[in-house]
Write a protein that holds these residues in place. Structure first.
Motif, PDB file in Angstrom:
ATOM      1  N   SER A   1       0.786  -0.985  -0.047  1.00  0.00           N
ATOM      2  CA  SER A   1      -0.055  -0.036   0.005  1.00  0.00           C
ATOM      3  C   SER A   1       0.673   1.288   0.124  1.00  0.00           C
ATOM      4  N   LEU A   2       2.187   1.082   0.313  1.00  0.00           N
ATOM      5  CA  LEU A   2       3.039   2.318   0.275  1.00  0.00           C
ATOM      6  C   LEU A   2       3.581   2.493  -1.167  1.00  0.00           C
ATOM      7  N   THR A   3       3.575   3.712  -1.651  1.00  0.00           N
ATOM      8  CA  THR A   3       3.998   3.922  -2.854  1.00  0.00           C
ATOM      9  C   THR A   3       5.604   4.323  -2.611  1.00  0.00           C
ATOM     10  N   SER A   4       6.519   4.326  -3.541  1.00  0.00           N
ATOM     11  CA  SER A   4       7.913   4.675  -3.343  1.00  0.00           C
ATOM     12  C   SER A   4       8.006   5.988  -2.768  1.00  0.00           C
ATOM     13  N   GLU A   5       7.208   6.939  -3.160  1.00  0.00           N
ATOM     14  CA  GLU A   5       7.743   8.248  -2.472  1.00  0.00           C
ATOM     15  C   GLU A   5       7.239   8.174  -1.089  1.00  0.00           C
ATOM     16  N   GLU A   6       6.337   7.456  -0.542  1.00  0.00           N
ATOM     17  CA  GLU A   6       5.873   7.396   0.765  1.00  0.00           C
ATOM     18  C   GLU A   6       7.150   6.722   1.572  1.00  0.00           C
ATOM     19  N   ILE A   7       7.510   5.523   1.131  1.00  0.00           N
ATOM     20  CA  ILE A   7       8.747   4.870   1.599  1.00  0.00           C
ATOM     21  C   ILE A   7       9.850   5.856   1.699  1.00  0.00           C
ATOM     22  N   ILE A   8      10.373   6.670   0.617  1.00  0.00           N
ATOM     23  CA  ILE A   8      11.189   7.608   0.757  1.00  0.00           C
ATOM     24  C   ILE A   8      11.110   8.577   1.908  1.00  0.00           C
ATOM     25  N   ALA A   9       9.904   9.115   2.009  1.00  0.00           N
ATOM     26  CA  ALA A   9       9.784   9.956   2.766  1.00  0.00           C
ATOM     27  C   ALA A   9       9.806   9.385   4.358  1.00  0.00           C
ATOM     28  N   LYS A  10       9.312   8.083   4.387  1.00  0.00           N
ATOM     29  CA  LYS A  10       9.549   7.606   5.809  1.00  0.00           C
ATOM     30  C   LYS A  10      10.968   7.725   6.023  1.00  0.00           C
ATOM     31  N   LEU A  11      11.707   7.149   5.130  1.00  0.00           N
ATOM     32  CA  LEU A  11      13.236   6.841   5.288  1.00  0.00           C
ATOM     33  C   LEU A  11      14.045   8.159   5.523  1.00  0.00           C
ATOM     34  N   ARG A  12      13.411   9.437   5.112  1.00  0.00           N
ATOM     35  CA  ARG A  12      14.166  10.709   5.189  1.00  0.00           C
ATOM     36  C   ARG A  12      13.597  10.900   6.727  1.00  0.00           C
TER      37      ARG A  12
ATOM     38  N   ALA B   1      13.201   9.219   9.117  1.00  0.00           N
ATOM     39  CA  ALA B   1      14.119   8.156   9.942  1.00  0.00           C
ATOM     40  C   ALA B   1      15.786   8.706  10.042  1.00  0.00           C
ATOM     41  N   GLY B   2      15.743   9.603   9.063  1.00  0.00           N
ATOM     42  CA  GLY B   2      17.302  10.390   9.196  1.00  0.00           C
ATOM     43  C   GLY B   2      18.139   9.836   8.041  1.00  0.00           C
ATOM     44  N   TYR B   3      17.679   9.207   7.086  1.00  0.00           N
ATOM     45  CA  TYR B   3      18.386   8.715   5.925  1.00  0.00           C
ATOM     46  C   TYR B   3      18.473   9.914   4.784  1.00  0.00           C
ATOM     47  N   SER B   4      19.321   9.905   4.048  1.00  0.00           N
ATOM     48  CA  SER B   4      19.585  10.874   2.920  1.00  0.00           C
ATOM     49  C   SER B   4      20.216  10.169   1.800  1.00  0.00           C
ATOM     50  N   HIS B   5      20.225  10.669   0.510  1.00  0.00           N
ATOM     51  CA  HIS B   5      20.762  10.270  -0.482  1.00  0.00           C
ATOM     52  C   HIS B   5      20.265   9.050  -1.077  1.00  0.00           C
ATOM     53  N   ILE B   6      18.803   8.861  -0.892  1.00  0.00           N
ATOM     54  CA  ILE B   6      17.907   7.701  -0.948  1.00  0.00           C
ATOM     55  C   ILE B   6      17.974   7.146  -2.634  1.00  0.00           C
TER      56      ILE B   6
ATOM     57  N   LYS C   1      11.141  -4.338  -2.422  1.00  0.00           N
ATOM     58  CA  LYS C   1      11.927  -3.211  -2.687  1.00  0.00           C
ATOM     59  C   LYS C   1      13.203  -2.986  -1.849  1.00  0.00           C
ATOM     60  N   THR C   2      14.139  -2.379  -2.509  1.00  0.00           N
ATOM     61  CA  THR C   2      15.556  -2.536  -2.093  1.00  0.00           C
ATOM     62  C   THR C   2      16.070  -1.041  -2.266  1.00  0.00           C
ATOM     63  N   TYR C   3      16.691  -0.312  -1.338  1.00  0.00           N
ATOM     64  CA  TYR C   3      17.067   1.073  -1.260  1.00  0.00           C
ATOM     65  C   TYR C   3      18.446   0.986  -0.935  1.00  0.00           C
ATOM     66  N   ARG C   4      19.236   2.070  -1.181  1.00  0.00           N
ATOM     67  CA  ARG C   4      20.579   2.453  -0.708  1.00  0.00           C
ATOM     68  C   ARG C   4      20.337   3.962  -0.313  1.00  0.00           C
ATOM     69  N   ALA C   5      20.953   4.083   0.833  1.00  0.00           N
ATOM     70  CA  ALA C   5      20.687   5.499   1.511  1.00  0.00           C
ATOM     71  C   ALA C   5      22.098   5.643   2.423  1.00  0.00           C
ATOM     72  N   VAL C   6      22.019   7.027   2.870  1.00  0.00           N
ATOM     73  CA  VAL C   6      23.259   7.346   3.743  1.00  0.00           C
ATOM     74  C   VAL C   6      22.461   7.691   5.186  1.00  0.00           C
TER      75      VAL C   6
ATOM     76  N   ALA D   1      27.004   4.783   4.311  1.00  0.00           N
ATOM     77  CA  ALA D   1      26.070   4.331   3.294  1.00  0.00           C
ATOM     78  C   ALA D   1      25.533   2.987   3.754  1.00  0.00           C
ATOM     79  N   ARG D   2      24.504   2.760   3.469  1.00  0.00           N
ATOM     80  CA  ARG D   2      23.549   1.672   3.919  1.00  0.00           C
ATOM     81  C   ARG D   2      22.587   0.875   2.898  1.00  0.00           C
ATOM     82  N   SER D   3      22.455  -0.337   3.154  1.00  0.00           N
ATOM     83  CA  SER D   3      21.457  -0.925   1.960  1.00  0.00           C
ATOM     84  C   SER D   3      20.351  -1.087   3.187  1.00  0.00           C
TER      85      SER D   3
END
Length: 68
Positions: free
Chosen positions: A15-26, A28-33, A42-47, A52-54
């Motif tokens: 039910s989550l879009t990629s944009e919603e997941i990215i917003a949750k990652l942001r 939670a303190g992640y950047s450069h997603i 769904k797999t992401y790389r972020a800082v 850098a974290r997977s």
């Protein structure tokens, strides 16, 4: 096998879009997603904190940081 560390709760990934997941990652303190192609999971790389974290989001909506 890589260990997983739970990062956030259990809303459904279906039910989550990629944009919603990215917003949750942001939030939670992640950047450069970046979303990476990975089939059904769904797999992401972020800082976070300069490192850098997977990350993965499984079919149940669980987000996990892949420990190296």
């Amino acid at each position: 096998m890589a260990a997983l560390a739970l990062v956030w709760g259990s809303s459904s990934a279906l039910s989550l879009t990629s944009e919603e997941i990215i917003a949750k990652l942001r939030a939670a303190g992640y950047s450069h997603i970046q979303e990476l192609p990975a089939g059904k999971i769904k797999t992401y790389r972020a800082v976070k904190e300069g490192t850098a974290r997977s990350l993965i989001v499984d079919s149940t909506g669980q987000l996990a940081e892949v420990a190296r």
